[in-house]
Scaffold this active site. Structure first.
Site, short mmCIF file in Angstrom:
data_model
loop_
_atom_site.label_atom_id
_atom_site.label_comp_id
_atom_site.label_asym_id
_atom_site.label_seq_id
_atom_site.Cartn_x
_atom_site.Cartn_y
_atom_site.Cartn_z
N ASP A 7 -32.24 -4.65 38.83
CA ASP A 7 -32.05 -3.51 37.94
C ASP A 7 -32.78 -3.75 36.62
O ASP A 7 -32.46 -4.70 35.90
CB ASP A 7 -30.56 -3.30 37.63
N SER B 168 -25.92 -7.29 41.23
CA SER B 168 -25.42 -6.07 41.86
C SER B 168 -24.98 -6.28 43.31
O SER B 168 -25.70 -6.89 44.10
CB SER B 168 -26.50 -4.99 41.82
N ASN C 21 -24.85 -3.79 45.15
CA ASN C 21 -25.62 -2.73 45.81
C ASN C 21 -27.09 -3.10 45.99
O ASN C 21 -27.90 -2.25 46.37
CB ASN C 21 -25.54 -1.43 44.99
N GLY D 132 -26.87 -6.62 33.47
CA GLY D 132 -26.81 -7.94 34.11
C GLY D 132 -25.41 -8.45 34.39
O GLY D 132 -25.26 -9.40 35.13
N ARG E 295 -19.71 -5.60 37.83
CA ARG E 295 -19.06 -4.29 37.71
C ARG E 295 -17.72 -4.40 36.97
O ARG E 295 -17.46 -3.64 36.04
CB ARG E 295 -18.82 -3.74 39.12
N ASP F 102 -34.62 -8.54 32.50
CA ASP F 102 -34.62 -7.51 31.46
C ASP F 102 -33.37 -7.60 30.58
O ASP F 102 -33.20 -6.77 29.69
CB ASP F 102 -34.68 -6.10 32.08
N ASP G 258 -35.19 -10.34 38.81
CA ASP G 258 -33.99 -9.54 38.68
C ASP G 258 -34.30 -8.19 39.34
O ASP G 258 -35.47 -7.87 39.56
CB ASP G 258 -33.70 -9.38 37.17
P1 B16 Z 1 -23.02 -3.19 40.93
P2 B16 Z 1 -29.12 -6.83 37.92
C1 B16 Z 1 -26.74 -5.63 37.46
O1 B16 Z 1 -27.94 -5.76 38.21
C2 B16 Z 1 -26.86 -4.52 36.44
O2 B16 Z 1 -27.83 -4.84 35.46
C3 B16 Z 1 -25.53 -4.34 35.77
O3 B16 Z 1 -25.61 -3.30 34.81
C4 B16 Z 1 -24.45 -4.04 36.82
O4 B16 Z 1 -23.18 -3.92 36.20
C5 B16 Z 1 -24.43 -5.16 37.84
O5 B16 Z 1 -25.73 -5.29 38.41
C6 B16 Z 1 -23.43 -4.91 38.93
O6 B16 Z 1 -23.84 -3.81 39.71
O7 B16 Z 1 -21.93 -2.33 40.36
O8 B16 Z 1 -24.07 -2.39 41.68
O9 B16 Z 1 -22.47 -4.33 41.74
O10 B16 Z 1 -29.74 -6.41 36.62
O11 B16 Z 1 -28.50 -8.20 37.89
O12 B16 Z 1 -30.03 -6.62 39.10
MG MG Z 2 -31.41 -6.37 35.09
#
Ligand code: B16
Ligand code: MG
Length: 215
Positions: free
Chosen positions: A12, A117, A119, A47, A50, A171, A10
């Site tokens: 974030d 994400s 991003n 996880g 958005r 996480d 993962d």
């Molecule tokens: P974004 P992961 C997730 O990343 C985050 O944990 C989660 O809090 C967030 O809402 C999601 O990405 C979307 O992110 O707005 O940047 O598209 O933990 O799956 O790496």
């Molecule tokens: Mg995560």
């Protein structure tokens, strides 16, 4: 011969900590909309996508919001968030991550990244890990975010590795559930490694991952 042929990380909360930036950006939006938002609610966003995150925040909203307005607010959140991501550098990689990835690679283990994400590639660029993975699947490549297994199933396909030979490092509870729904074992990392009895392994330091492979 190891039990696993690939590790799918993962992003974030595992490779780097961006949850504090997500929190600050969402807090900005919640304050503008006069919605109660705190660290406890923020934990539920780990996880998940958005828009699903915004839907959770809107549980405390008194008014009505159209889909068009929701897109406007989530776009605004992403602008705040990306302005904070622009400050990130390789110093933001969590301790031990690079060393463990290099060690696994030396042992012939494939490395994948499975993140909800949109991003993710920008973050990987900021922390200069763009070239470290054999396969990357992120929020732009999926239609269902964790706990749906899609992101991990697609990463395993990129790695050309069967699910039973992949270990996911996560996480978030939604991420552990996604790994299991995709028939993959999971190592829980971070605070859920203390509270979770759900994962096959609980790792407290990144280097613990090597013991999973070498025992
Ligand atoms: P974004 P992961 C997730 O990343 C985050 O944990 C989660 O809090 C967030 O809402 C999601 O990405 C979307 O992110 O707005 O940047 O598209 O933990 O799956 O790496
Ligand atoms: Mg995560």
């Amino acid at each position: 011969m190891y039990k696993y042929e690939a590790v799918i990380f993962d992003l974030d909360g595992v490779i780097c900590k961006t949850d504090k930036y997500h929190y600050l950006a969402w807090k900005h939006i919640a304050d503008e909309l006069n919605i109660e938002f705190n660290q406890e609610i923020n934990k539920r966003l780990l996880g998940v996508s958005r828009m699903e995150s915004f839907d959770i925040i809107l549980e405390k909203y008194q008014g009505q919001m159209t889909d068009k307005e929701k897109i406007k607010w989530t776009d605004q959140k992403n602008e705040y968030y990306r302005s904070m991501l622009s400050q990130m550098s390789p110093d933001d990689i969590l301790p031990g991550v690079k060393e463990v990835m290099e060690s696994l690679r030396c042992d012939g283990i494939k490395l994948g990244l499975g993140s909800s994400s949109k991003n993710a590639k920008y973050i990987l660029h900021q922390i200069q890990l763009d070239d470290y993975f054999d396969g990357v699947c992120d929020g732009n490549d999926i239609t269902h975010s964790k706990p749906n297994p899609e992101v991990f199933v697609k990463t395993a396909q990129l790695l050309q590795c069967e699910a039973s030979r992949c270990l996911v490092v996560e996480d978030a509870i939604a991420g552990i559930e996604a790994a299991h729904a995709g028939c993959m074992d999971c190592a829980a990392f971070g605070s859920i490694a203390i509270s979770s009895l759900k994962a096959e392994y609980n790792i407290h330091a990144f280097s613990d991952l090597l013991a999973v492979f070498r025992k």
